[in-house]
Design a protein around this motif. Structure first.
Motif, PDB file in Angstrom:
ATOM      1  N   THR A 220       4.168  22.638 -34.901  1.00 15.57           N
ATOM      2  CA  THR A 220       4.274  23.247 -36.304  1.00 15.57           C
ATOM      3  C   THR A 220       5.706  23.491 -36.522  1.00 15.57           C
ATOM      4  N   SER A 221       6.222  24.166 -35.343  1.00 14.68           N
ATOM      5  CA  SER A 221       7.728  24.681 -35.592  1.00 14.68           C
ATOM      6  C   SER A 221       8.679  23.544 -35.680  1.00 14.68           C
ATOM      7  N   ASN A 222       8.319  22.617 -34.913  1.00 16.22           N
ATOM      8  CA  ASN A 222       9.281  21.529 -34.776  1.00 16.22           C
ATOM      9  C   ASN A 222       9.272  20.843 -36.070  1.00 16.22           C
ATOM     10  N   LYS A 223       8.028  20.628 -36.495  1.00 10.38           N
ATOM     11  CA  LYS A 223       8.107  19.802 -37.825  1.00 10.38           C
ATOM     12  C   LYS A 223       8.515  20.570 -39.218  1.00 10.38           C
ATOM     13  N   PHE A 224       8.097  21.756 -39.315  1.00  9.96           N
ATOM     14  CA  PHE A 224       8.444  22.362 -40.341  1.00  9.96           C
ATOM     15  C   PHE A 224       9.702  23.344 -40.287  1.00  9.96           C
ATOM     16  N   ILE A 225       9.940  23.795 -39.242  1.00  9.65           N
ATOM     17  CA  ILE A 225      11.124  24.708 -39.215  1.00  9.65           C
ATOM     18  C   ILE A 225      12.623  23.641 -38.635  1.00  9.65           C
ATOM     19  N   TYR A 226      12.402  23.202 -37.649  1.00 10.41           N
ATOM     20  CA  TYR A 226      13.684  22.449 -36.796  1.00 10.41           C
ATOM     21  C   TYR A 226      13.630  21.056 -37.478  1.00 10.41           C
ATOM     22  N   LYS A 227      12.519  20.549 -38.341  1.00  5.15           N
ATOM     23  CA  LYS A 227      12.600  19.397 -38.743  1.00  5.15           C
ATOM     24  C   LYS A 227      12.932  18.238 -37.738  1.00  5.15           C
ATOM     25  N   LYS A 228      12.458  18.241 -36.687  1.00 13.25           N
ATOM     26  CA  LYS A 228      12.608  17.356 -35.403  1.00 13.25           C
ATOM     27  C   LYS A 228      11.247  16.803 -34.985  1.00 13.25           C
ATOM     28  N   ILE A 229      11.187  15.798 -34.266  1.00  9.32           N
ATOM     29  CA  ILE A 229      10.045  15.060 -33.946  1.00  9.32           C
ATOM     30  C   ILE A 229      10.318  14.895 -32.270  1.00  9.32           C
ATOM     31  N   ILE A 230       9.411  15.909 -31.612  1.00 12.35           N
ATOM     32  CA  ILE A 230       9.712  15.869 -30.234  1.00 12.35           C
ATOM     33  C   ILE A 230       8.281  15.239 -29.570  1.00 12.35           C
ATOM     34  N   THR A 231       8.266  14.887 -28.359  1.00 10.34           N
ATOM     35  CA  THR A 231       6.972  14.406 -27.776  1.00 10.34           C
ATOM     36  C   THR A 231       6.249  15.693 -27.466  1.00 10.34           C
ATOM     37  N   ASN A 232       4.853  15.589 -27.664  1.00  9.81           N
ATOM     38  CA  ASN A 232       4.290  16.808 -27.642  1.00  9.81           C
ATOM     39  C   ASN A 232       2.796  16.461 -27.097  1.00  9.81           C
ATOM     40  N   SER A 233       2.863  15.740 -25.795  1.00 11.69           N
ATOM     41  CA  SER A 233       1.861  15.435 -25.355  1.00 11.69           C
ATOM     42  C   SER A 233       1.040  16.236 -24.230  1.00 11.69           C
TER      43      SER A 233
END
Length: 406
Positions: free
Chosen positions: A98-111
């Motif tokens: 959630t923080s990566n998508k809406f705050i930092y606008k980054k796509i990080i592997t979250n497996s």
């Protein structure tokens, strides 16, 4: 509070099944295997429902029902263990996503962490093995535990008195005569001056004792004798009786069977133990528990006992000690209890690691405790109940040596 706890457990049971299905698919890549597992799950649930729904409610807990409970725990507990760490990892992963998508606008592997998955599976496997061990070996893995307790006011003639305590026999659970006889041989191998049994002779019915009375008679009788009190299970209150007369007849038969087994049953009464010109008093209180039957009467039990006498109190439920005994105007130097069984599950390495879920219910759940100069010893039980096994909390024979301080 208890209802909320049950809801939390149910939540993790459901989550455990979800994670189990996910892990099965992850390692097999076959939906058919997941479907087969779900079919097995439904079959087990249906079988348990029909078993418990059709069980004879007049017999209470039996060896058979406890084996079924062991199978149920074997099926559920490892999955609960799986679900808890994976659930919290998922909460963390969701927060990070959630923080990566809406705050930092980054796509990080979250497996999911493969290391955590492996650790969880290993832990669940070890728990499964432990439960199986507890059923076949642990419940008869008798241990002798010794403690020395020093008192300022112990009469001189009783300096060095050895008290052997057993508790919670639950003879209706026993299913291995050779193992029980081995436990009794261990009792007889100890040096003791008095033997005290602190309640729960049966699960419910007096007839449970019929195959075991002669076996129990083999326990040697020491200098001051063998004494017993009643536990909550000895009142026949966990089944439905046709008449009150039937219940009372069962209760009378239980008391008679305790006596036939070689114990003097104390029912809110006391006896005096004498040595030379000294004496101590043994008080046997009927069951008294915060959440169980309150038949115990400490005042009646203490009648004609001098206020300054040295007293040993037998009371089945340790909650009685906190609620009434330790703060009483009279001083009760030593109390002996049982009841908790240490929930038959935990870690119990004396003076190194002692933990059981029982500690969240009973402040004094197993072993020796004191407040000031008053002590309580809580025996972890000789038998077992509800679950036909023991994991980490082994059946106990206690030898307490009472010493006078110099």
């Amino acid at each position: 509070m208890i209802q909320k706890f049950i809801y939390i457990i149910l939540l993790f049971i459901v989550l455990g099944e979800v994670y189990t299905c996910h892990l099965i698919y992850k390692f097999t890549k076959k939906r058919s295997v997941v479907f087969a597992y779900l079919l097995l799950l439904v079959t087990i649930i249906a079988s348990l429902f029909f078993y418990f729904n059709g069980a004879d409610k007049s017999k209470g807990q039996t060896a058979e029902s406890m084996h079924v409970m062991a199978l149920l725990l074997l099926f559920l507990l490892p999955k609960i263990l799986i679900s808890i760490p994976l659930f919290f990892e998922d909460m963390f992963r969701f927060t990070r996503w959630t923080s990566n998508k809406f705050i930092y606008k980054k796509i990080i592997t979250n497996s999911r962490s493969s290391l955590l998955t492996k650790i969880v599976l290993v832990a669940a496997g070890l728990l499964t093995i432990s439960i199986i061990y507890g059923v076949f070996v642990g419940k008869y893995n008798f241990k002798v535990r010794e403690e020395t307790i020093v008192f300022k006011d112990l009469p001189n003639s009783f300096d060095g008195l050895k008290v052997l305590q057993i508790s919670d026999l639950h003879v209706g659970s026993w299913d291995n005569k050779a193992a029980i006889e081995k436990g009794i041989e261990m009792i007889n191998a100890q040096e003791y001056d008095i033997l005290l049994f602190t309640g729960d002779f049966v699960n419910t019915l007096a007839t449970e004792a019929d195959p075991w009375i002669e076996v129990l008679q083999k326990i040697k009788t020491p200098k001051y004798g063998k004494f017993a009190v009643l536990g909550n299970h000895d009142y026949g209150e966990y089944v439905k009786w046709d008449t009150e007369a039937d219940k009372e007849a069962n209760f009378t038969a239980i008391k008679n069977n305790i006596e036939k087994s070689g114990f003097k049953l104390l029912l809110n009464e006391n006896v005096v133990l004498k040595s030379n010109n000294d004496s101590i008093y043994l008080l046997g209180v009927e069951n008294w528990g915060l959440n169980f039957k309150k038949a115990g009467d400490l005042q009646k039990t203490s009648e004609n006992v001098p206020a300054d006498a040295f007293k040993i109190v037998m009371t089945h439920d340790p909650s009685h000690w906190d609620a009434e005994i330790v703060n009483h105007q009279q001083k009760y130097q030593l109390t002996l209890s049982g009841h908790t069984h240490g929930m038959q599950f935990g870690f119990d390495i004396p003076r190194v690691l002692e933990w059981s879920p029982a500690e969240y219910i009973y402040p004094e759940w197993g072993g020796l405790y004191n407040k000031g100069h008053q002590y309580i010893y809580v025996n972890r039980g000789f038998g077992f109940h509800a679950y036909s096994g023991r994991v980490g909390i082994w059946p106990e024979i206690t030898v307490l040596e009472l010493k006078k301080s110099k």
